[in-house]
Design a protein around this motif. Structure first.
Motif, PDB file in Angstrom:
ATOM      1  N   ALA A 129       0.833  -1.204   0.000  1.00 53.33           N
ATOM      2  CA  ALA A 129       0.000   0.000   0.000  1.00 53.33           C
ATOM      3  C   ALA A 129       0.873   1.261   0.000  1.00 53.33           C
ATOM      4  CB  ALA A 129      -0.931  -0.006   1.213  1.00 53.33           C
ATOM      5  N   LEU A 130       1.986   1.216   0.729  1.00 50.75           N
ATOM      6  CA  LEU A 130       2.892   2.380   0.761  1.00 50.75           C
ATOM      7  C   LEU A 130       3.408   2.682  -0.646  1.00 50.75           C
ATOM      8  CD1 LEU A 130       4.650   4.397   2.613  1.00 50.75           C
ATOM      9  CD2 LEU A 130       6.477   2.724   2.257  1.00 50.75           C
ATOM     10  N   LEU A 131       3.832   1.628  -1.361  1.00 51.22           N
ATOM     11  CA  LEU A 131       4.413   1.833  -2.692  1.00 51.22           C
ATOM     12  C   LEU A 131       3.382   2.403  -3.665  1.00 51.22           C
ATOM     13  CD1 LEU A 131       6.642  -1.369  -2.992  1.00 51.22           C
ATOM     14  CD2 LEU A 131       7.365   0.983  -2.504  1.00 51.22           C
ATOM     15  N   ARG A 132       2.143   2.030  -3.483  1.00 48.97           N
ATOM     16  CA  ARG A 132       1.109   2.554  -4.381  1.00 48.97           C
ATOM     17  C   ARG A 132       0.612   3.933  -3.966  1.00 48.97           C
ATOM     18  NH1 ARG A 132      -3.050  -0.188  -3.685  1.00 48.97           N
ATOM     19  NH2 ARG A 132      -2.291  -1.903  -2.429  1.00 48.97           N
ATOM     20  N   GLU A 133       0.478   4.141  -2.656  1.00 51.13           N
ATOM     21  CA  GLU A 133      -0.196   5.359  -2.197  1.00 51.13           C
ATOM     22  C   GLU A 133       0.749   6.492  -1.798  1.00 51.13           C
ATOM     23  OE1 GLU A 133      -3.009   4.156   0.857  1.00 51.13           O
ATOM     24  OE2 GLU A 133      -3.497   2.374  -0.338  1.00 51.13           O
ATOM     25  N   ARG A 134       1.945   6.135  -1.371  1.00 50.57           N
ATOM     26  CA  ARG A 134       2.894   7.180  -0.941  1.00 50.57           C
ATOM     27  C   ARG A 134       4.293   6.734  -1.336  1.00 50.57           C
ATOM     28  NH1 ARG A 134       2.907   8.876   5.348  1.00 50.57           N
ATOM     29  NH2 ARG A 134       4.843   7.684   5.493  1.00 50.57           N
ATOM     30  N   PRO A 135       4.529   6.539  -2.653  1.00 50.80           N
ATOM     31  CA  PRO A 135       5.778   5.907  -3.079  1.00 50.80           C
ATOM     32  C   PRO A 135       7.005   6.676  -2.602  1.00 50.80           C
ATOM     33  CG  PRO A 135       4.539   6.783  -4.966  1.00 50.80           C
ATOM     34  CD  PRO A 135       3.664   6.927  -3.780  1.00 50.80           C
ATOM     35  N   PRO A 136       7.954   5.993  -1.970  1.00 49.47           N
ATOM     36  CA  PRO A 136       9.177   6.656  -1.520  1.00 49.47           C
ATOM     37  C   PRO A 136       9.993   7.129  -2.722  1.00 49.47           C
ATOM     38  CG  PRO A 136       8.909   4.505  -0.480  1.00 49.47           C
ATOM     39  CD  PRO A 136       7.909   4.577  -1.581  1.00 49.47           C
ATOM     40  N   GLU A 137      10.673   8.245  -2.557  1.00 46.33           N
ATOM     41  CA  GLU A 137      11.549   8.759  -3.615  1.00 46.33           C
ATOM     42  C   GLU A 137      12.952   8.249  -3.372  1.00 46.33           C
ATOM     43  OE1 GLU A 137      11.106  12.955  -3.278  1.00 46.33           O
ATOM     44  OE2 GLU A 137       8.931  12.822  -3.654  1.00 46.33           O
ATOM     45  N   PRO A 138      13.760   8.146  -4.452  1.00 43.97           N
ATOM     46  CA  PRO A 138      15.136   7.682  -4.264  1.00 43.97           C
ATOM     47  C   PRO A 138      15.831   8.445  -3.142  1.00 43.97           C
ATOM     48  CG  PRO A 138      14.644   7.850  -6.593  1.00 43.97           C
ATOM     49  CD  PRO A 138      13.448   8.398  -5.863  1.00 43.97           C
ATOM     50  N   GLY A 139      16.482   7.701  -2.286  1.00 45.28           N
ATOM     51  CA  GLY A 139      17.184   8.311  -1.151  1.00 45.28           C
ATOM     52  C   GLY A 139      16.386   8.234   0.142  1.00 45.28           C
TER      53      GLY A 139
END
Lengths: 231, 385
Positions: B345-355
């Motif tokens: 769910a995190l990857l779909r809804e609040r995807p982390p940015e590189p770093g």
């Protein structure tokens, strides 16, 4: 010489000390959980004789509690008058606590002379000797580490233990007032403790002494419980 | 000399069976023990804060999915997200609290359901923490070059253990017909689903991957009796000679030794011990609370959160609440599967940015355990910026 006023210690140092103390507490709690008497209590296997032995053994150390706090207070220099005064207050609230233990013992079917005349077990001897020795040192701020452990018992464990004793042994409230009372009254333990910590000249060296004192006190307290002879 | 390779999560999969089930419909699926509505249910829900969940069975108890089937679907989903065929999979690590059969292991059942050709498998049975045990196995397999590609999955079919026939006619029901709190609470807390991660030595092309930096798992079973268990009565759970195989299945069932149970008093102590382990990680510099961008804390007891937040704040170990991400109120607490469902769910809804960093924390009450998984988002070249 000016009196040290509580100006608030460095917040990062305060956090680091509390963090290390919380870690020391969990180490202590792990020891407690494996002490034979606490295992029996947690497993619902406590007998009345076990509980009586618990009270007898606790009493011999609790009777000293207010005394070592008083001794520590008397060794706090005038610069830290505020802390000295807080410790004296503490000693005053606690110096009759062992009477509660004696009354609990009688309510649990024990004879008063048995609890009054019993000797300290090996763990209690070690704990007492350690406390008085540390309290006798100049400005024994590090004893806050010992208070963290002993008051943590009141805040985190006492009322659960008391409730569990009453349920298992089918005893009336009057037989576990010491445990239940501490559970109820040590509620704002964390806040009070933090304000005392802020009254000390907290730095890295004092932090290390406070944490070490908590570790040693926890170990000796657990030893006191381990030394209780079970029925 | 072999060299340890970086390992990346290049795909995740999550399976939430059927439609979300609201509070009012829960007992339609789980059934009413002794034909009576539960008196404790609402209290449990206030405590755990869960609003909707999913069940892999119909209201009459007919299964719509198996545990292994949901796990296989989650692995397929992770493979698809990673853009790789299942035929590339060399190592499959599968986790669960209770598999579909007592024997053989869960990973064998998941592999059977995947039907993807021979591969190495590893089964992990614990409670929530089994997810990270499987992840560590899969991560190490790729990291050491033992496997080219690995998947870790975790699944639960909790609802089947909560149907009335697990309680009726047992000592868990008192004279007034009420189910013991130790068993009732979990009925209102756990639900069904599965999740998986796909692990590769190369980051995904054209997408952000999560590099798995480290996985630490700490068991505290040396000091605690079972806190969440099945297979023994509450009174005898510390004595393995009184466990269900010695009692025999029928006597064990009557004694209430088969159902899943939770000790709430012990749980309080275990929560402090979890925090102690976390604080040690912070104190040792393993975890820097200020450097965590996304926190996935598998934690369901909302009412206890205040106490925890206060202690963490006082000890300088708090991760800003804006960085927490927790969809469990709508997905349900799915035991071991929760952490992968949260990550998906995190990857779909609040995807982390590189770093950016992601810390997954998985406490397990079972016999006291807590696991941590630290990840860093990277671009297709494995770079953080």
């Amino acid at each position: 010489m000016s009196v040290h006023v509580h100006t608030g210690a460095d917040p990062a140092r305060l956090q680091s000390t509390l963090r290390k103390l919380a870690i020391a507490w969990t180490g202590f709690e792990a020891r407690l959980e494996t002490a034979p008497l606490i295992r029996k209590l947690n497993r619902g296997q406590l007998t009345l004789a076990d509980y009586q032995a618990f009270l007898i053994n606790l009493r011999q150390q609790v009777v000293e509690g207010a005394c070592w706090i008083s001794r520590a207070a008397s060794n706090i220099s005038e610069d830290y008058f505020e802390l000295r005064s807080t410790l004296i207050g503490h000693a005053a609230t606690e110096h009759r606590d062992y009477h509660l233990l004696e009354q609990d013992f009688v309510a649990a079917g024990g004879a008063i002379e048995d609890i009054r005349t019993a000797r300290k077990n090996v763990g209690s001897e070690a704990l007492s000797a350690w406390m008085y020795h540390q309290a006798g040192r100049p400005d024994p701020f590090h004893l806050l580490g010992a208070m963290w452990i002993i008051e943590g018992l009141g805040a985190q464990k006492a009322s659960d233990w008391g409730g569990s004793v009453l349920r298992q042994l089918d005893l009336p409230q009057e037989a576990a007032r010491f445990l239940l009372y501490h559970g109820e009254n040590d509620g704002d333990h964390m806040e009070e403790f933090q304000s005392m910590l802020a009254m000390t000249p907290l730095d890295e060296a004092l932090e290390a002494r406070i944490v070490r004192c908590a570790e040693v006190t926890g170990r000796l307290y657990a030893l006191q419980l381990e030394e209780i002879e079970l029925a | 000399m072999s060299v340890l390779r970086p390992v990346y999560i290049t795909g995740t999969g999550a399976v939430l069976p059927g439609d979300p089930v609201g509070v009012d419909a829960m007992e339609d699926y789980l059934g009413r023990v002794g034909g009576r509505a539960s008196a404790l249910g609402r209290r449990a829900l206030r405590w755990n804060g869960i609003e909707t969940r999913h069940y892999a069975l119909t209201p009459d108890g007919t299964p719509t999915h198996t545990n292994a089937g949901m796990c296989a679907d989650a692995v397929r989903g992770a493979a698809e997200a990673a853009g790789e065929p299942l035929s590339r999979l060399n190592h499959l690590a599968a986790a669960t609290t209770q598999g579909d059969l007592l024997v053989p292991g869960h990973a064998a059942q998941v592999h059977a359901a995947l039907a993807c050709g021979p591969l190495e498998i590893a089964s992990f049975q614990s409670v929530c923490g089994s997810a990270l045990m499987a992840a560590k196995s899969a991560w190490q397999a790729v990291r050491t070059g033992e496997a080219g590609t690995a998947a870790a999955c975790a699944g639960e079919h909790a609802s089947r253990w909560f149907r009335p026939h697990f309680f009726e006619g047992t000592a868990l029901i008192d004279a007034k017909g009420r189910l013991a709190m130790e068993a009732e609470y979990l009925r209102w807390t756990l639900s069904d689903g599965a999740g998986a991660i796909w692990l590769s030595p190369k980051p995904a092309q054209g997408a952000v991957s999560l590099r798995v930096d480290w996985i630490d798992i700490v068991s505290l079973a040396d000091r605690f009796d079972p806190c969440m268990w099945a297979g023994a009565t509450e009174a005898d759970r510390h004595d393995l000679t009184q466990a269900w195989p010695f009692l025999g299945p029928q006597a064990a069932f009557s004694a209430g030794a088969v159902a899943l149970q939770q000790d709430f008093t012990l749980l309080k102590t275990i929560i402090r011990a979890w925090i102690g382990v976390y604080l040690e990680k912070v104190d040792a510099g393993r975890i820097d609370p200020a450097a965590i961008d996304h926190l996935l804390l598998h934690y369901s007891a909302r009412s206890l959160r205040e106490e925890i937040v206060r202690l963490l704040t006082d000890t300088g170990a708090m991760i800003d609440e804006a960085r927490w991400f927790n969809p469990l109120a709508r997905t349900g607490n799915i035991g071991s599967a929760s952490i992968w469902v949260m990550l998906d769910a995190l990857l779909r809804e609040r995807p982390p940015e590189p770093g950016q960093t992601v810390l997954a924390v998985v406490p397990e009450s079972g016999r006291g355990l807590v696991g941590f998984m630290h990840m860093t988002a990277v671009d297709q070249n494995g770079e953080t910026s």
